[in-house]
Design a protein around this motif. Structure first.
Motif, PDB file in Angstrom:
ATOM      1  N   ARG A 154     -10.438 -10.241  10.397  1.00  0.00           N
ATOM      2  CA  ARG A 154     -10.927 -10.755   9.101  1.00  0.00           C
ATOM      3  C   ARG A 154     -10.630  -9.814   7.936  1.00  0.00           C
ATOM      4  O   ARG A 154     -10.410 -10.228   6.817  1.00  0.00           O
ATOM      5  CB  ARG A 154     -12.430 -11.012   9.176  1.00  0.00           C
ATOM      6  CG  ARG A 154     -12.757 -12.283   9.962  1.00  0.00           C
ATOM      7  CD  ARG A 154     -14.234 -12.515   9.967  1.00  0.00           C
ATOM      8  NE  ARG A 154     -14.908 -11.636  10.909  1.00  0.00           N
ATOM      9  CZ  ARG A 154     -16.159 -11.194  10.759  1.00  0.00           C
ATOM     10  NH1 ARG A 154     -16.861 -11.531   9.704  1.00  0.00           N
ATOM     11  NH2 ARG A 154     -16.706 -10.417  11.676  1.00  0.00           N
ATOM     12  N   TYR A 155     -10.673  -8.518   8.212  1.00  0.00           N
ATOM     13  CA  TYR A 155     -10.448  -7.537   7.146  1.00  0.00           C
ATOM     14  C   TYR A 155      -9.180  -6.745   7.429  1.00  0.00           C
ATOM     15  O   TYR A 155      -9.029  -6.189   8.515  1.00  0.00           O
ATOM     16  CB  TYR A 155     -11.616  -6.554   7.056  1.00  0.00           C
ATOM     17  CG  TYR A 155     -12.896  -7.220   6.626  1.00  0.00           C
ATOM     18  CD1 TYR A 155     -13.169  -7.432   5.275  1.00  0.00           C
ATOM     19  CD2 TYR A 155     -13.819  -7.669   7.574  1.00  0.00           C
ATOM     20  CE1 TYR A 155     -14.338  -8.052   4.879  1.00  0.00           C
ATOM     21  CE2 TYR A 155     -14.987  -8.303   7.187  1.00  0.00           C
ATOM     22  CZ  TYR A 155     -15.236  -8.483   5.836  1.00  0.00           C
ATOM     23  OH  TYR A 155     -16.389  -9.103   5.446  1.00  0.00           O
ATOM     24  N   PHE A 156      -8.291  -6.734   6.465  1.00  0.00           N
ATOM     25  CA  PHE A 156      -7.084  -5.927   6.602  1.00  0.00           C
ATOM     26  C   PHE A 156      -7.158  -4.799   5.574  1.00  0.00           C
ATOM     27  O   PHE A 156      -7.045  -5.040   4.377  1.00  0.00           O
ATOM     28  CB  PHE A 156      -5.833  -6.788   6.374  1.00  0.00           C
ATOM     29  CG  PHE A 156      -4.549  -6.092   6.779  1.00  0.00           C
ATOM     30  CD1 PHE A 156      -4.402  -4.719   6.675  1.00  0.00           C
ATOM     31  CD2 PHE A 156      -3.488  -6.828   7.285  1.00  0.00           C
ATOM     32  CE1 PHE A 156      -3.243  -4.085   7.056  1.00  0.00           C
ATOM     33  CE2 PHE A 156      -2.304  -6.194   7.664  1.00  0.00           C
ATOM     34  CZ  PHE A 156      -2.191  -4.820   7.547  1.00  0.00           C
ATOM     35  N   ASP A 157      -7.352  -3.591   6.079  1.00  0.00           N
ATOM     36  CA  ASP A 157      -7.471  -2.421   5.204  1.00  0.00           C
ATOM     37  C   ASP A 157      -6.093  -1.779   5.091  1.00  0.00           C
ATOM     38  O   ASP A 157      -5.584  -1.199   6.057  1.00  0.00           O
ATOM     39  CB  ASP A 157      -8.494  -1.463   5.825  1.00  0.00           C
ATOM     40  CG  ASP A 157      -8.756  -0.251   4.957  1.00  0.00           C
ATOM     41  OD1 ASP A 157      -7.923   0.047   4.083  1.00  0.00           O
ATOM     42  OD2 ASP A 157      -9.799   0.402   5.174  1.00  0.00           O
ATOM     43  N   ILE A 158      -5.487  -1.917   3.907  1.00  0.00           N
ATOM     44  CA  ILE A 158      -4.100  -1.461   3.764  1.00  0.00           C
ATOM     45  C   ILE A 158      -3.992   0.002   3.308  1.00  0.00           C
ATOM     46  O   ILE A 158      -2.917   0.496   3.003  1.00  0.00           O
ATOM     47  CB  ILE A 158      -3.272  -2.379   2.830  1.00  0.00           C
ATOM     48  CG1 ILE A 158      -3.820  -2.358   1.396  1.00  0.00           C
ATOM     49  CG2 ILE A 158      -3.259  -3.803   3.353  1.00  0.00           C
ATOM     50  CD1 ILE A 158      -2.940  -3.149   0.416  1.00  0.00           C
ATOM     51  N   GLY A 159      -5.147   0.683   3.239  1.00  0.00           N
ATOM     52  CA  GLY A 159      -5.124   2.117   2.949  1.00  0.00           C
ATOM     53  C   GLY A 159      -4.957   2.424   1.471  1.00  0.00           C
ATOM     54  O   GLY A 159      -4.986   1.537   0.612  1.00  0.00           O
ATOM     55  N   GLY A 160      -4.775   3.698   1.196  1.00  0.00           N
ATOM     56  CA  GLY A 160      -4.559   4.141  -0.192  1.00  0.00           C
ATOM     57  C   GLY A 160      -3.176   4.733  -0.287  1.00  0.00           C
ATOM     58  O   GLY A 160      -2.299   4.354   0.478  1.00  0.00           O
ATOM     59  N   GLY A 161      -2.994   5.646  -1.204  1.00  0.00           N
ATOM     60  CA  GLY A 161      -1.760   6.410  -1.176  1.00  0.00           C
ATOM     61  C   GLY A 161      -0.831   6.315  -2.363  1.00  0.00           C
ATOM     62  O   GLY A 161       0.162   7.040  -2.422  1.00  0.00           O
ATOM     63  N   LEU A 162      -1.121   5.418  -3.302  1.00  0.00           N
ATOM     64  CA  LEU A 162      -0.219   5.292  -4.448  1.00  0.00           C
ATOM     65  C   LEU A 162      -0.231   6.592  -5.255  1.00  0.00           C
ATOM     66  O   LEU A 162      -1.287   7.153  -5.529  1.00  0.00           O
ATOM     67  CB  LEU A 162      -0.707   4.126  -5.314  1.00  0.00           C
ATOM     68  CG  LEU A 162       0.340   3.410  -6.155  1.00  0.00           C
ATOM     69  CD1 LEU A 162       1.425   2.833  -5.260  1.00  0.00           C
ATOM     70  CD2 LEU A 162      -0.310   2.295  -6.957  1.00  0.00           C
ATOM     71  N   GLY A 163       0.950   7.044  -5.632  1.00  0.00           N
ATOM     72  CA  GLY A 163       1.064   8.316  -6.344  1.00  0.00           C
ATOM     73  C   GLY A 163       0.751   8.201  -7.828  1.00  0.00           C
ATOM     74  O   GLY A 163       0.542   7.106  -8.366  1.00  0.00           O
ATOM     75  N   ILE A 164       0.719   9.355  -8.482  1.00  0.00           N
ATOM     76  CA  ILE A 164       0.530   9.401  -9.933  1.00  0.00           C
ATOM     77  C   ILE A 164       1.586  10.320 -10.541  1.00  0.00           C
ATOM     78  O   ILE A 164       2.311  11.011  -9.824  1.00  0.00           O
ATOM     79  CB  ILE A 164      -0.868   9.936 -10.329  1.00  0.00           C
ATOM     80  CG1 ILE A 164      -1.073  11.389  -9.861  1.00  0.00           C
ATOM     81  CG2 ILE A 164      -1.964   9.034  -9.784  1.00  0.00           C
ATOM     82  CD1 ILE A 164      -2.314  12.051 -10.444  1.00  0.00           C
ATOM     83  N   THR A 165       1.635  10.324 -11.871  1.00  0.00           N
ATOM     84  CA  THR A 165       2.566  11.207 -12.560  1.00  0.00           C
ATOM     85  C   THR A 165       1.902  12.553 -12.781  1.00  0.00           C
ATOM     86  O   THR A 165       0.934  12.660 -13.523  1.00  0.00           O
ATOM     87  CB  THR A 165       2.984  10.599 -13.917  1.00  0.00           C
ATOM     88  OG1 THR A 165       3.521   9.303 -13.672  1.00  0.00           O
ATOM     89  CG2 THR A 165       4.012  11.465 -14.620  1.00  0.00           C
ATOM     90  N   TYR A 166       2.410  13.575 -12.098  1.00  0.00           N
ATOM     91  CA  TYR A 166       1.979  14.946 -12.379  1.00  0.00           C
ATOM     92  C   TYR A 166       2.964  15.585 -13.345  1.00  0.00           C
ATOM     93  O   TYR A 166       2.600  16.318 -14.238  1.00  0.00           O
ATOM     94  CB  TYR A 166       1.922  15.767 -11.092  1.00  0.00           C
ATOM     95  CG  TYR A 166       0.728  15.451 -10.205  1.00  0.00           C
ATOM     96  CD1 TYR A 166      -0.532  15.950 -10.513  1.00  0.00           C
ATOM     97  CD2 TYR A 166       0.869  14.654  -9.067  1.00  0.00           C
ATOM     98  CE1 TYR A 166      -1.630  15.677  -9.702  1.00  0.00           C
ATOM     99  CE2 TYR A 166      -0.212  14.383  -8.250  1.00  0.00           C
ATOM    100  CZ  TYR A 166      -1.466  14.898  -8.569  1.00  0.00           C
ATOM    101  OH  TYR A 166      -2.544  14.623  -7.770  1.00  0.00           O
ATOM    102  N   LYS A 167       4.253  15.284 -13.091  1.00  0.00           N
ATOM    103  CA  LYS A 167       5.319  15.902 -13.877  1.00  0.00           C
ATOM    104  C   LYS A 167       6.246  14.814 -14.389  1.00  0.00           C
ATOM    105  O   LYS A 167       6.081  14.326 -15.488  1.00  0.00           O
ATOM    106  CB  LYS A 167       6.068  16.887 -12.982  1.00  0.00           C
ATOM    107  CG  LYS A 167       6.982  17.824 -13.693  1.00  0.00           C
ATOM    108  CD  LYS A 167       7.598  18.772 -12.670  1.00  0.00           C
ATOM    109  CE  LYS A 167       8.363  19.896 -13.313  1.00  0.00           C
ATOM    110  NZ  LYS A 167       8.911  20.782 -12.263  1.00  0.00           N
ATOM    111  N   ASP A 168       7.177  14.387 -13.531  1.00  0.00           N
ATOM    112  CA  ASP A 168       8.108  13.360 -13.989  1.00  0.00           C
ATOM    113  C   ASP A 168       8.235  12.224 -12.978  1.00  0.00           C
ATOM    114  O   ASP A 168       9.183  11.461 -13.004  1.00  0.00           O
ATOM    115  CB  ASP A 168       9.480  13.983 -14.281  1.00  0.00           C
ATOM    116  CG  ASP A 168       9.920  14.886 -13.146  1.00  0.00           C
ATOM    117  OD1 ASP A 168       9.323  14.785 -12.044  1.00  0.00           O
ATOM    118  OD2 ASP A 168      10.850  15.689 -13.335  1.00  0.00           O
TER     119      ASP A 168
END
Ligand code: LLP
Length: 417
Positions: free
Chosen positions: A232-246
């Motif tokens: 019933r629940y599909f946990d696709i996790g986290g993990g998307l990055g952000i801009t630290y530099k470029d």
């Protein structure tokens, strides 16, 4: 996008000058922007509007009660990895039915606490953990809602310390073996299968690893369905990055655009566990320049924040942009920005081209909202920093600076001394 901007050469957190906060609360000081937090949280919520979903913020990135309260008030849930994080999530008002619990080393005490709190599901990482949860649930005469964390063996293309979904990693159950584990779970008396979970790493800057991992895991979901196991629940996790530099990481909308077509039409509630991409650029660490030291090849800017306050540069060689709070026209120097701790590895930035700053001036270490305060320590008996949240012109202390007394709280001197 965040709300830390210069106005007339002075750095503001939303509508408040950063200098004012540093003067009021002292340094090192973590400052969080309410509007940035809310904007990033909503970016996920809106992107996945097309399917039933819960955004379970990963507490490990930032577990300040006020930060969590903000998400709770906006429908957010929590991804936790310890009893302490369950406690924090509940205290902040996150409903237990929106809490998912991962981690390879759940203790009996933690499992009991989670069962008693009636969380949404345990993301189980091994066979022995599965058996232990079943046993404890039996003793407590409850049913444990579980999902298996599968390891899809996908390379997220990130720093080796924060990749988690490869065969070599301690996390999850190899995807090839997961079917058998589900079959085993089905036979257990005190366990109810409700979901499936995956998380392949952190600071991921491409959509493709998410797509590959999802496709691979959906095959398993289909196979399970054919054999009467309903996920019933599909946990696709986290993990998307952000801009630290470029870096130019995808935004939640880009992720949703690629993932939603694979998920629509299935009777699944999607769970996401973003941490960094919600809080990372919503926080800065403000530090004061103490001394300047001229070296032969480069200068050292010695500041009052160290690796105990922000360990990411020392631990991962991570880049955090460092900029003066007052922007003035001046010449540039080449410098290492280092802390007061007695370790050569205690630096916030190395070989930076930066303005020729002066003692007593404030610097802002950017993108420090994720894995900043939560990874801080008392090393060198340094009290941990204060935390402040800003909303428009309004601001409030959300965590007091520790005192020397706090450092020894709990220490006991035995009678024989
Ligand atoms: N879910 C699970 C099961 C996780 O292990 C993690 C992070 C997350 C969600 C949240 O991932 P995020 O969206 O923040 O990438 N201390 C390191 C990062 C460690 C990440 C560990 N797991 C750093 O400072 O870069």
């Amino acid at each position: 996008m965040h709300f830390f901007r210069y106005r007339n050469g002075e750095l503001y957190a939303e509508d408040v000058p950063v200098r004012e906060l540093a003067e009021a609360y002292g340094t090192p000081l973590y400052i969080y922007s309410y509007s940035t937090l809310l904007r990033h949280f909503r970016a996920y919520d809106n992107a996945f509007d097309g399917v039933p979903h819960i955004i379970c913020f990963a507490l490990k990135a930032n577990s300040n009660t006020s930060v969590l309260r903000l998400f709770a008030k906006n429908g957010g849930g929590a991804d936790v990895v310890s009893g302490g994080e369950i406690f924090r999530a509940l205290k902040a008002g996150i409903p237990p039915r929106k809490i998912v619990y991962a981690g390879v080393g759940k203790t009996e005490k933690e499992i009991r606490f989670a069962l008693k709190s009636r969380i949404l599901m345990f993301n189980v990482e091994s066979e022995s953990e599965l058996m232990e949860i079943d046993r404890i649930a039996g003793v407590m005469k409850v049913k444990a809602p579980i999902s298996l964390r599968v390891n899809p063996d996908i390379d997220p293309g990130t720093h080796p310390y924060i990749a988690t979904g490869l065969k070599e990693h301690k996390f999850g159950i190899p995807i090839e073996a997961a079917f058998e584990y589900y079959k085993l779970a089905e036979r257990l008396e005190n366990t109810e299968i409700v979901g499936i979970h995956k998380h392949i790493g952190s600071q991921i800057t491409k959509v493709s690893p998410f797509v590959d991992a999802l496709k691979k895991t959906l095959l398993l979901v289909d196979e399970l369905k054919e054999h009467g196991v309903d996920i019933r629940y599909f946990d696709i996790g986290g993990g998307l990055g952000i801009t630290y530099k470029d870096e130019e990481p995808p935004v939640p909308r880009d992720l949703a655009r690629s993932l939603l077509p694979l998920l629509r039409g299935r009777r699944l509630t999607i769970i996401m566990e973003p941490g960094r991409s919600i809080v990372g650029n919503a926080g800065i660490l403000v530090t004061k320049v103490l001394y300047l030291k001229k070296g032969e090849e480069k200068d050292f800017v010695i500041v009052d924040a160290g690796m105990n306050d922000l360990i990411r540069p020392s631990f991962y060689g991570a880049y955090h942009h460092i900029q003066p709070v007052e922007k003035k026209r001046r010449k540039n120097i080449l410098a290492d920005i280092v802390g007061p701790i007695c370790e050569s590895g205690d630096f916030l930035g190395k070989e930076r081209e930066m303005p020729d700053v002066k003692p007593r001036e404030y610097l802002a270490v950017m993108s420090a909202g994720a894995y900043g305060f939560t990874m801080s320590s008392n090393y060198n008996s340094r009290p941990r920093a204060a935390e402040v949240m800003v909303k428009g012109k309004d601001f409030s202390l959300v965590n007091k600076r520790e005192t020397y007394r706090d450092l020894v709280r709990g220490e006991v001197v035995p009678g024989f001394l």
